[in-house]
Write a protein that holds these residues in place. Structure first.
Motif, PDB file in Angstrom:
ATOM      1  N   ALA A  13      44.055   1.289  66.926  1.00  0.00           N
ATOM      2  CA  ALA A  13      43.830   0.198  67.876  1.00  0.00           C
ATOM      3  C   ALA A  13      42.757   0.577  68.898  1.00  0.00           C
ATOM      4  O   ALA A  13      41.934  -0.258  69.280  1.00  0.00           O
ATOM      5  N   GLU A  14      42.762   1.838  69.321  1.00  0.00           N
ATOM      6  CA  GLU A  14      41.730   2.309  70.251  1.00  0.00           C
ATOM      7  C   GLU A  14      40.337   2.169  69.637  1.00  0.00           C
ATOM      8  O   GLU A  14      39.399   1.678  70.275  1.00  0.00           O
ATOM      9  N   ALA A  15      40.202   2.583  68.381  1.00  0.00           N
ATOM     10  CA  ALA A  15      38.908   2.471  67.697  1.00  0.00           C
ATOM     11  C   ALA A  15      38.512   1.013  67.507  1.00  0.00           C
ATOM     12  O   ALA A  15      37.343   0.652  67.698  1.00  0.00           O
ATOM     13  N   MET A  16      39.477   0.175  67.166  1.00  0.00           N
ATOM     14  CA  MET A  16      39.176  -1.245  66.976  1.00  0.00           C
ATOM     15  C   MET A  16      38.779  -1.901  68.291  1.00  0.00           C
ATOM     16  O   MET A  16      37.904  -2.771  68.315  1.00  0.00           O
ATOM     17  N   ALA A  17      39.396  -1.481  69.393  1.00  0.00           N
ATOM     18  CA  ALA A  17      39.014  -2.015  70.703  1.00  0.00           C
ATOM     19  C   ALA A  17      37.589  -1.600  71.054  1.00  0.00           C
ATOM     20  O   ALA A  17      36.818  -2.381  71.607  1.00  0.00           O
ATOM     21  N   LEU A  22      39.667  -5.710  68.912  1.00  0.00           N
ATOM     22  CA  LEU A  22      40.872  -5.927  69.706  1.00  0.00           C
ATOM     23  C   LEU A  22      40.474  -5.979  71.168  1.00  0.00           C
ATOM     24  O   LEU A  22      39.393  -5.511  71.546  1.00  0.00           O
ATOM     25  N   PRO A  23      41.344  -6.518  72.024  1.00  0.00           N
ATOM     26  CA  PRO A  23      41.025  -6.531  73.456  1.00  0.00           C
ATOM     27  C   PRO A  23      40.743  -5.118  73.984  1.00  0.00           C
ATOM     28  O   PRO A  23      41.333  -4.145  73.522  1.00  0.00           O
ATOM     29  N   ARG A  24      39.864  -5.031  74.951  1.00  0.00           N
ATOM     30  CA  ARG A  24      39.413  -3.735  75.481  1.00  0.00           C
ATOM     31  C   ARG A  24      40.542  -2.882  76.054  1.00  0.00           C
ATOM     32  O   ARG A  24      40.435  -1.662  76.067  1.00  0.00           O
ATOM     33  N   ILE A  25      41.609  -3.528  76.520  1.00  0.00           N
ATOM     34  CA  ILE A  25      42.694  -2.766  77.131  1.00  0.00           C
ATOM     35  C   ILE A  25      43.272  -1.736  76.168  1.00  0.00           C
ATOM     36  O   ILE A  25      43.719  -0.675  76.580  1.00  0.00           O
ATOM     37  N   PHE A  26      43.249  -2.025  74.865  1.00  0.00           N
ATOM     38  CA  PHE A  26      43.796  -1.085  73.890  1.00  0.00           C
ATOM     39  C   PHE A  26      42.925   0.155  73.727  1.00  0.00           C
ATOM     40  O   PHE A  26      43.347   1.131  73.125  1.00  0.00           O
ATOM     41  N   GLY A  27      41.741   0.138  74.268  1.00  0.00           N
ATOM     42  CA  GLY A  27      40.853   1.289  74.191  1.00  0.00           C
ATOM     43  C   GLY A  27      40.981   2.241  75.371  1.00  0.00           C
ATOM     44  O   GLY A  27      40.373   3.305  75.384  1.00  0.00           O
TER      45      GLY A  27
END
Length: 136
Positions: A13-17, A22-27
């Protein structure tokens, strides 16, 4: 076992953000090991909700359906390759695609339906996040 799944999902999810899927918050990360804590919290919450609300049969069916759908898509992509090795005829990809789809559709209908809803929700989130970033 479950913690490894949550951690792996959080890193994905971090990589996808970071890529805008995905929304930036997941990064966001924190701590000395740079753990993506919002993504880990979301993944952990999803696991807890699923375990408390779904039967083991449904959970296993959902996991199997997701993996078999991935296998079907992989075989479809393999079929579409232009440059092939001599030992990988397209018939192998077609057989793999058919086997994955037949096996996936033999799973409990409730698991299939829930997983299709999850996949549709994920697609909606991805398209919404991409659209909002393109407009800003």
């Amino acid at each position: 076992g479950a913690w490894v799944l949550v951690e792996g999902t959080a890193r994905t999810a971090e990589a996808m953000a970071g890529d805008g899927d995905l929304p930036r918050i997941f990064g966001r990360t924190g701590g000395s090991r740079q753990v993506p804590w919002p993504a880990a919290a979301a993944a952990g919450t999803a696991v807890v909700v699923l375990v408390l609300t779904a039967s083991l049969t449904t959970l296993l069916g959902m996991a199997c359906f997701g993996l078999l759908l991935h296998a079907a898509i992989t075989n479809l992509c393999g079929y579409a390759l232009e440059q092939r090795r001599w030992y990988t005829p397209r018939a192998v990809n077609l057989a793999g695609l058919a086997a994955a789809l037949v096996t996936a559709l033999s799973l409990p209908p409730q698991a299939i339906l829930i997983m299709l809803i999850v996949l549709a929700a994920g697609l909606i989130v991805r398209l919404t996040v991409r659209r909002s970033r393109a407009e800003s």
